[in-house]
Design an enzyme around this catalytic site. Structure first.
Site, PDB file in Angstrom:
ATOM      1  N   TYR A  52      11.448  29.787  91.164  1.00 54.21           N
ATOM      2  CA  TYR A  52      11.741  29.937  89.731  1.00 54.21           C
ATOM      3  C   TYR A  52      13.223  29.650  89.542  1.00 54.21           C
ATOM      4  O   TYR A  52      14.083  30.419  89.957  1.00 54.21           O
ATOM      5  CB  TYR A  52      11.411  31.342  89.235  1.00 54.21           C
ATOM      6  CG  TYR A  52       9.936  31.718  89.313  1.00 54.21           C
ATOM      7  CD1 TYR A  52       8.947  30.725  89.369  1.00 54.21           C
ATOM      8  CD2 TYR A  52       9.524  33.038  89.322  1.00 54.21           C
ATOM      9  CE1 TYR A  52       7.608  31.056  89.440  1.00 54.21           C
ATOM     10  CE2 TYR A  52       8.180  33.378  89.376  1.00 54.21           C
ATOM     11  CZ  TYR A  52       7.235  32.383  89.445  1.00 54.21           C
ATOM     12  OH  TYR A  52       5.897  32.720  89.506  1.00 54.21           O
ATOM     13  N   PHE A 202      -0.469  34.921  84.129  1.00 56.12           N
ATOM     14  CA  PHE A 202      -0.768  34.584  82.725  1.00 56.12           C
ATOM     15  C   PHE A 202      -1.620  35.680  82.064  1.00 56.12           C
ATOM     16  O   PHE A 202      -2.601  35.386  81.360  1.00 56.12           O
ATOM     17  CB  PHE A 202      -1.488  33.234  82.617  1.00 56.12           C
ATOM     18  CG  PHE A 202      -0.661  32.027  82.992  1.00 56.12           C
ATOM     19  CD1 PHE A 202       0.721  32.102  83.091  1.00 56.12           C
ATOM     20  CD2 PHE A 202      -1.268  30.800  83.240  1.00 56.12           C
ATOM     21  CE1 PHE A 202       1.494  30.977  83.432  1.00 56.12           C
ATOM     22  CE2 PHE A 202      -0.515  29.667  83.574  1.00 56.12           C
ATOM     23  CZ  PHE A 202       0.864  29.759  83.670  1.00 56.12           C
ATOM     24  N   PRO A 203      -1.270  36.965  82.249  1.00 59.42           N
ATOM     25  CA  PRO A 203      -2.088  38.032  81.633  1.00 59.42           C
ATOM     26  C   PRO A 203      -2.095  37.951  80.112  1.00 59.42           C
ATOM     27  O   PRO A 203      -3.027  38.425  79.464  1.00 59.42           O
ATOM     28  CB  PRO A 203      -1.415  39.318  82.116  1.00 59.42           C
ATOM     29  CG  PRO A 203       0.002  38.923  82.402  1.00 59.42           C
ATOM     30  CD  PRO A 203      -0.083  37.528  82.946  1.00 59.42           C
ATOM     31  N   LEU A 204      -1.033  37.342  79.564  1.00 57.97           N
ATOM     32  CA  LEU A 204      -0.955  37.198  78.100  1.00 57.97           C
ATOM     33  C   LEU A 204      -1.287  35.776  77.670  1.00 57.97           C
ATOM     34  O   LEU A 204      -1.080  35.403  76.521  1.00 57.97           O
ATOM     35  CB  LEU A 204       0.454  37.568  77.611  1.00 57.97           C
ATOM     36  CG  LEU A 204       0.878  39.016  77.876  1.00 57.97           C
ATOM     37  CD1 LEU A 204       2.346  39.231  77.526  1.00 57.97           C
ATOM     38  CD2 LEU A 204       0.001  39.981  77.075  1.00 57.97           C
ATOM     39  N   GLY A 205      -1.726  34.968  78.624  1.00 61.43           N
ATOM     40  CA  GLY A 205      -2.058  33.572  78.292  1.00 61.43           C
ATOM     41  C   GLY A 205      -1.002  32.593  78.775  1.00 61.43           C
ATOM     42  O   GLY A 205      -1.175  31.386  78.645  1.00 61.43           O
ATOM     43  N   GLY A 206       0.125  33.103  79.303  1.00 60.67           N
ATOM     44  CA  GLY A 206       1.145  32.212  79.864  1.00 60.67           C
ATOM     45  C   GLY A 206       2.035  31.589  78.803  1.00 60.67           C
ATOM     46  O   GLY A 206       2.390  32.259  77.827  1.00 60.67           O
ATOM     47  N   PHE A 207       2.338  30.297  78.974  1.00 69.27           N
ATOM     48  CA  PHE A 207       3.329  29.650  78.104  1.00 69.27           C
ATOM     49  C   PHE A 207       2.866  29.606  76.641  1.00 69.27           C
ATOM     50  O   PHE A 207       3.678  29.522  75.732  1.00 69.27           O
ATOM     51  CB  PHE A 207       3.651  28.244  78.619  1.00 69.27           C
ATOM     52  CG  PHE A 207       4.331  28.275  79.959  1.00 69.27           C
ATOM     53  CD1 PHE A 207       5.682  28.573  80.055  1.00 69.27           C
ATOM     54  CD2 PHE A 207       3.634  28.033  81.136  1.00 69.27           C
ATOM     55  CE1 PHE A 207       6.324  28.630  81.286  1.00 69.27           C
ATOM     56  CE2 PHE A 207       4.260  28.088  82.377  1.00 69.27           C
ATOM     57  CZ  PHE A 207       5.608  28.382  82.446  1.00 69.27           C
ATOM     58  N   PRO A 209       0.919  32.088  74.495  1.00 61.61           N
ATOM     59  CA  PRO A 209       0.249  33.393  74.482  1.00 61.61           C
ATOM     60  C   PRO A 209      -1.081  33.375  73.728  1.00 61.61           C
ATOM     61  O   PRO A 209      -1.291  32.577  72.814  1.00 61.61           O
ATOM     62  CB  PRO A 209       1.287  34.307  73.818  1.00 61.61           C
ATOM     63  CG  PRO A 209       2.599  33.664  74.146  1.00 61.61           C
ATOM     64  CD  PRO A 209       2.342  32.182  74.126  1.00 61.61           C
ATOM     65  N   LEU A 210      -1.986  34.245  74.157  1.00 64.17           N
ATOM     66  CA  LEU A 210      -3.353  34.318  73.627  1.00 64.17           C
ATOM     67  C   LEU A 210      -3.375  34.461  72.113  1.00 64.17           C
ATOM     68  O   LEU A 210      -2.557  35.201  71.544  1.00 64.17           O
ATOM     69  CB  LEU A 210      -4.050  35.558  74.207  1.00 64.17           C
ATOM     70  CG  LEU A 210      -4.309  35.572  75.706  1.00 64.17           C
ATOM     71  CD1 LEU A 210      -4.638  36.993  76.162  1.00 64.17           C
ATOM     72  CD2 LEU A 210      -5.464  34.632  76.028  1.00 64.17           C
TER      73      LEU A 210
END
Ligand SMILES: NC(=O)c1ccc[n+]([C@@H]2O[C@H](COP(=O)([O-])OP(=O)(O)OC[C@H]3O[C@@H](n4cnc5c(N)ncnc54)[C@H](OP(=O)(O)O)[C@@H]3O)[C@@H](O)[C@H]2O)c1
Length: 286
Positions: A52, A202-207, A209-210
């Site tokens: 990173y 990506f618990p929130l959907g990643g780049f 978000p969900l």
């Protein structure tokens, strides 16, 4: 995880590097504040990698938190090298894996790494079958040398996990999973029976978000935000799930940590379960 106990709500540090996880962030002090705020609020599990930035995120973690509290578990990952254009390239030779472990040790300021995930890159963005015996044996050798305490896997299939467990003790698996991306449902249960932690990336959907009407509806009903509901759903979904949501914002961090106290009633869970099921149906019959 391994012989360590951590709070279920951790923190993923990937968002602390510059745009595209490449180069330095615009505001280094803000990144440092996010990390210190995380620990001040009980986070004792940070997920990172020396790729990173590269190097940048680990160097920020070191500047913000070193000397590290005894209960802080830092989990890193190896298996990729960044190109000059920011590309993510597989790096699985014994020499590359050894260098990656030493890069993590140096940039984090550690003598040994608590947990190293071998990030499989047969397909950079998804999972693909294939033997992981050679790179895992290299990592196991670094463990024997005392540079790595525990081994985890990332971006792997059930078959690869079974192969790996004949070579090393696997303490965690980090794959893409969230309420809209549920291809690991059966794997999570398998790992729970084996006492292996599952840490969704990506618990929130990643780049991106969900976003979903059902998610917003449940959030409004419960007086929470959609991101809090997405995290609470994961925590309730299986006992072996540990979370590492990523953010470069102190406000989002606080919002995410508060999701640990959010209980989802069963009718909300049913509504949320429809998101992943509907998506799976669309994927099967486009
Ligand atoms: N093993 C692997 O291959 C792999 C791959 C990807 C990631 N990871 C690990 O998994 C961790 C989590 O993944 P991730 O950070 O990529 O994705 P994520 O946690 O699903 O989502 C991060 C995104 O959501 C936004 N966000 C976070 N909290 C928010 C909130 N409360 N409200 C609105 N937006 C919010 C963030 O933007 P802001 O910064 O603006 O909040 C960022 O754009 C990473 O940090 C990394 O450690 C591993």
């Amino acid at each position: 995880m391994g012989n360590r106990t951590v709070n279920r709500m951790g923190y993923g540090a990937m968002q602390l590097a510059g745009p595209g996880v490449f180069g330095p962030p615009k505001d280094r002090q803000a990144a440092i504040s996010v990390l210190r705020e995380a620990l001040a609020n009980g986070v004792n599990h940070i997920d990172t990698s020396d790729f990173y930035g590269p190097h940048v995120t680990n160097q920020i973690i070191r500047e913000a938190l070193h000397p590290y509290p005894r209960d802080l578990l830092i989990v890193t990952k190896i298996g990729a090298l960044r190109g000059e254009d920011g590309s993510w390239n597989p790096a699985f030779s014994a020499g590359e894996l050894t260098r990656a472990v030493h890069d993590n040790l140096r940039n984090l300021g550690l003598d040994a790494l608590d947990i190293v995930n071998l990030r499989i890159m047969f397909d950079v963005h998804g999972r693909a079958e294939g033997s992981i015996e050679a790179p895992l044996s290299s990592l196991a050798e670094l463990q024997r040398q005392g540079l790595v305490r525990h081994i985890g896997l990332s971006n792997v299939t059930s078959r690869q996990i079974a192969e790996a467990r004949n070579i090393a003790n696997v303490v965690c698996v980090q794959n893409q999973y969230n309420l809209a991306h549920r291809s690991d449902d059966a794997l999570i249960d398998e790992l729970a029976s084996a006492g292996i932690a599952y840490v969704p990336f990506f618990p929130l959907g990643g780049f991106t978000p969900l976003q979903s009407a059902e998610l917003s509806e449940v959030a409004t009903r419960l007086g929470a935000t959609p991101m809090q509901v997405a995290l609470a759903w994961l925590l309730q979904h299986a006992p072996n799930i540990l979370l590492i949501p990523g953010t470069a914002s102190v406000a989002h961090l606080r919002e995410n940590l508060a999701a640990a106290d959010l209980h989802l009633p069963s009718d909300s869970v049913e509504t949320l379960n429809r998101i992943g099921t509907a998506k799976a149906r669309t994927e099967a019959h486009p």
